[in-house]
Design an enzyme around this catalytic site. Sequence first.
Site, PDB file in Angstrom:
ATOM      1  N   TYR A  10       0.797  -1.230   0.000  1.00 11.78           N
ATOM      2  CA  TYR A  10       0.000   0.000   0.000  1.00 11.78           C
ATOM      3  C   TYR A  10       0.827   1.276   0.000  1.00 11.78           C
ATOM      4  O   TYR A  10       0.278   2.367  -0.095  1.00 11.78           O
ATOM      5  CB  TYR A  10      -0.932   0.010   1.223  1.00 11.78           C
ATOM      6  CG  TYR A  10      -0.211  -0.200   2.538  1.00 11.78           C
ATOM      7  CD1 TYR A  10       0.397   0.863   3.197  1.00 11.78           C
ATOM      8  CD2 TYR A  10      -0.134  -1.461   3.116  1.00 11.78           C
ATOM      9  CE1 TYR A  10       1.063   0.670   4.394  1.00 11.78           C
ATOM     10  CE2 TYR A  10       0.527  -1.664   4.306  1.00 11.78           C
ATOM     11  CZ  TYR A  10       1.120  -0.594   4.956  1.00 11.78           C
ATOM     12  OH  TYR A  10       1.789  -0.785   6.142  1.00 11.78           O
ATOM     13  N   GLY A  11       2.139   1.160   0.086  1.00 11.93           N
ATOM     14  CA  GLY A  11       2.990   2.350   0.189  1.00 11.93           C
ATOM     15  C   GLY A  11       4.133   2.327  -0.802  1.00 11.93           C
ATOM     16  O   GLY A  11       3.920   2.248  -2.006  1.00 11.93           O
ATOM     17  N   LEU A  13       6.136   0.162  -1.705  1.00 11.92           N
ATOM     18  CA  LEU A  13       6.327  -1.047  -2.507  1.00 11.92           C
ATOM     19  C   LEU A  13       5.392  -1.094  -3.724  1.00 11.92           C
ATOM     20  O   LEU A  13       5.512  -1.970  -4.568  1.00 11.92           O
ATOM     21  CB  LEU A  13       6.123  -2.301  -1.651  1.00 11.92           C
ATOM     22  CG  LEU A  13       7.269  -2.617  -0.688  1.00 11.92           C
ATOM     23  CD1 LEU A  13       6.829  -3.617   0.365  1.00 11.92           C
ATOM     24  CD2 LEU A  13       8.484  -3.125  -1.447  1.00 11.92           C
ATOM     25  N   GLU A  77      10.961  -4.019   6.045  1.00 10.75           N
ATOM     26  CA  GLU A  77       9.911  -3.535   6.938  1.00 10.75           C
ATOM     27  C   GLU A  77      10.257  -3.681   8.425  1.00 10.75           C
ATOM     28  O   GLU A  77       9.496  -3.239   9.281  1.00 10.75           O
ATOM     29  CB  GLU A  77       8.592  -4.252   6.647  1.00 10.75           C
ATOM     30  CG  GLU A  77       8.109  -4.104   5.216  1.00 10.75           C
ATOM     31  CD  GLU A  77       7.687  -2.688   4.847  1.00 10.75           C
ATOM     32  OE1 GLU A  77       7.872  -1.749   5.647  1.00 10.75           O
ATOM     33  OE2 GLU A  77       7.167  -2.513   3.733  1.00 10.75           O
TER      34      GLU A  77
END
Length: 122
Positions: A10-11, A13, A77
């Site tokens: 969602y970001g 990546l 992450e």
Amino acid sequence: MKKKIQLFVYGTLRKGYANHSFFLKNAKFMGHYKTKDKFLMSCNGVPYINKNIPKSNIIGEVYQISYPTLYYVDVLEGHPRWYYREIIKCINIKDNTKTNAYIYFNNAIGSVIIDTGDFNKK
């Protein structure tokens, strides 16, 4: 037969962001999805998804990845100490098909709340 691993991103990546070309350029794109459940998205440069505050369906992309790719994304992450990975249900935006995929949560709350749940529209 190798188990298929699906990852909801969602970001940074997602396509168009720097981490995508480094970590997911060889992954199989499965489509644009949203989370079935609602979560709070906020950011301080990078986005956080807070699992404990329902706010918006999160918009993202699902990729089919290998175990080595999952390992490298875990390192990126900071799993499990910074972001932590869990399986969620998500829905294809185009045809409403459902699938399960890993997502990375971080219950920090950033200085900017993203009401749309879409990091591209921050």
